[in-house]
Design an enzyme around this catalytic site. Sequence first.
Site, mmCIF file in Angstrom:
data_model
loop_
_atom_site.group_PDB
_atom_site.id
_atom_site.type_symbol
_atom_site.label_atom_id
_atom_site.label_comp_id
_atom_site.label_asym_id
_atom_site.label_seq_id
_atom_site.Cartn_x
_atom_site.Cartn_y
_atom_site.Cartn_z
ATOM 1 N N ILE A 83 -43.921 34.597 -38.736
ATOM 2 C CA ILE A 83 -44.910 35.638 -38.472
ATOM 3 C C ILE A 83 -44.503 36.416 -37.214
ATOM 4 O O ILE A 83 -43.758 35.891 -36.369
ATOM 5 C CB ILE A 83 -46.331 35.036 -38.317
ATOM 6 C CG1 ILE A 83 -46.362 34.022 -37.163
ATOM 7 C CG2 ILE A 83 -46.789 34.389 -39.622
ATOM 8 C CD1 ILE A 83 -47.762 33.555 -36.801
ATOM 9 N N PRO A 84 -44.956 37.663 -37.105
ATOM 10 C CA PRO A 84 -44.498 38.520 -36.007
ATOM 11 C C PRO A 84 -44.632 37.894 -34.622
ATOM 12 O O PRO A 84 -43.697 37.976 -33.809
ATOM 13 C CB PRO A 84 -45.384 39.765 -36.145
ATOM 14 C CG PRO A 84 -45.664 39.840 -37.612
ATOM 15 C CD PRO A 84 -45.811 38.414 -38.068
ATOM 16 N N ASN A 85 -45.747 37.252 -34.328
ATOM 17 C CA ASN A 85 -45.921 36.683 -32.984
ATOM 18 C C ASN A 85 -44.846 35.643 -32.670
ATOM 19 O O ASN A 85 -44.270 35.636 -31.571
ATOM 20 C CB ASN A 85 -47.320 36.052 -32.872
ATOM 21 C CG ASN A 85 -47.557 35.487 -31.487
ATOM 22 O OD1 ASN A 85 -47.604 36.218 -30.508
ATOM 23 N ND2 ASN A 85 -47.667 34.161 -31.407
ATOM 24 N N LYS A 132 -19.660 32.711 -33.416
ATOM 25 C CA LYS A 132 -20.995 32.596 -33.991
ATOM 26 C C LYS A 132 -21.506 31.169 -33.855
ATOM 27 O O LYS A 132 -20.859 30.220 -34.274
ATOM 28 C CB LYS A 132 -20.949 32.984 -35.477
ATOM 29 C CG LYS A 132 -22.322 33.007 -36.128
ATOM 30 C CD LYS A 132 -22.265 33.629 -37.514
ATOM 31 C CE LYS A 132 -21.928 32.627 -38.599
ATOM 32 N NZ LYS A 132 -22.930 31.581 -38.810
ATOM 33 N N ASP A 147 -19.163 26.346 -37.015
ATOM 34 C CA ASP A 147 -20.019 25.434 -37.778
ATOM 35 C C ASP A 147 -19.537 23.993 -37.590
ATOM 36 O O ASP A 147 -18.880 23.413 -38.461
ATOM 37 C CB ASP A 147 -20.038 25.844 -39.255
ATOM 38 C CG ASP A 147 -20.736 27.181 -39.440
ATOM 39 O OD1 ASP A 147 -21.672 27.476 -38.662
ATOM 40 O OD2 ASP A 147 -20.347 27.932 -40.335
ATOM 41 N N THR A 193 -24.901 35.608 -48.698
ATOM 42 C CA THR A 193 -23.708 35.764 -49.540
ATOM 43 C C THR A 193 -23.529 34.586 -50.499
ATOM 44 O O THR A 193 -22.674 34.625 -51.376
ATOM 45 C CB THR A 193 -22.444 35.921 -48.668
ATOM 46 O OG1 THR A 193 -22.489 34.968 -47.603
ATOM 47 C CG2 THR A 193 -22.376 37.311 -48.075
ATOM 48 N N LEU A 224 -29.403 32.302 -36.155
ATOM 49 C CA LEU A 224 -30.464 31.363 -36.543
ATOM 50 C C LEU A 224 -31.354 31.949 -37.637
ATOM 51 O O LEU A 224 -32.296 31.312 -38.087
ATOM 52 C CB LEU A 224 -31.303 30.961 -35.314
ATOM 53 C CG LEU A 224 -30.513 30.237 -34.210
ATOM 54 C CD1 LEU A 224 -31.409 29.919 -33.018
ATOM 55 C CD2 LEU A 224 -29.857 28.961 -34.733
ATOM 56 N N LYS A 225 -31.062 33.169 -38.024
ATOM 57 C CA LYS A 225 -31.762 33.821 -39.158
ATOM 58 C C LYS A 225 -33.269 33.638 -39.079
ATOM 59 O O LYS A 225 -33.894 33.041 -39.954
ATOM 60 C CB LYS A 225 -31.239 33.289 -40.491
ATOM 61 C CG LYS A 225 -29.757 33.499 -40.706
ATOM 62 C CD LYS A 225 -29.318 33.097 -42.107
ATOM 63 C CE LYS A 225 -27.844 33.288 -42.333
ATOM 64 N NZ LYS A 225 -26.992 32.358 -41.573
ATOM 65 N N PHE A 226 -33.861 34.206 -38.022
ATOM 66 C CA PHE A 226 -35.302 34.073 -37.818
ATOM 67 C C PHE A 226 -36.100 34.619 -39.005
ATOM 68 O O PHE A 226 -35.794 35.685 -39.531
ATOM 69 C CB PHE A 226 -35.736 34.835 -36.559
ATOM 70 C CG PHE A 226 -35.188 34.287 -35.269
ATOM 71 C CD1 PHE A 226 -34.866 32.948 -35.123
ATOM 72 C CD2 PHE A 226 -35.009 35.127 -34.175
ATOM 73 C CE1 PHE A 226 -34.384 32.449 -33.921
ATOM 74 C CE2 PHE A 226 -34.526 34.649 -32.970
ATOM 75 C CZ PHE A 226 -34.215 33.310 -32.838
#
Length: 224
Positions: A65-67, A32, A10, A123, A60-62
């Site tokens: 929407i699915p596409n 990471k 980070d 967390t 990046l914790k996407f």
Amino acid sequence: MKNRLIVALDFANRKDALKIVEELGDLVEIFKVGMQLFTFCGPKIISEIKEKGAKIFLDLKFLDIPNTIEKASEAATFLDVDFFDLHISGGAEMIKAAITGAEKKAMFLGRNRPKILGVTVLTSQNSNISQVVDLSLIAKDNGLDGVIASGLEASEIRKRTGENFLIFCPGISPVWAKKQKDQKRLVSPKEAIENGANYIILGRAITSAKNPREATERILEEIE
Ligand code: C5P
């Protein structure tokens, strides 16, 4: 597997990040790359770290929407990261789209797809075991390789998802380190591993330490 520690890079610039990778490269296998470093440096930082022989968890914790997620997963697979993650709360269709995108791209490139992990509950937030376990089961049922949860929930997740499901635990606080005020569900390195974590993720306890190498060695001693 060198050991069970992932170090979160980070940092705001490539120089600081690469310095830590060099300093800890013989002790730590997986680094990471999160939002801050990736946003500042772009995808080039991934190849620069990989050139030093390390593995990458792209955090990046996407959530979309699915596409959009399918395309983002293709991009992460193209970058040849070893792991990336998304929010399980995005739902079954989104999770499946992520796997489809990664599989398609990996097949096209002739390599294995990255492992995909689902974020249960951050967390930094309070939660309860049943919420985190329910999300972990959604992750498993829809084909994710593992989850990110706190060490407080790891043993219950392990019980319910079996041996081969990956559990990554951030929110790790060594007793000797300063407690991070933004993290709520904290455990020690040893507790997280005893509770069934495959990997613990540590950032500031190492990267802000006066001597990051010494801090790393101390944590490795505790979990070995
Ligand atoms: O400095 P600290 O050890 O608290 O850093 C934890 C790292 O793990 C941060 O990079 C944070 O973005 C990440 N993380 C987290 N909680 C999650 C997923 C990732 O704290 N659920």
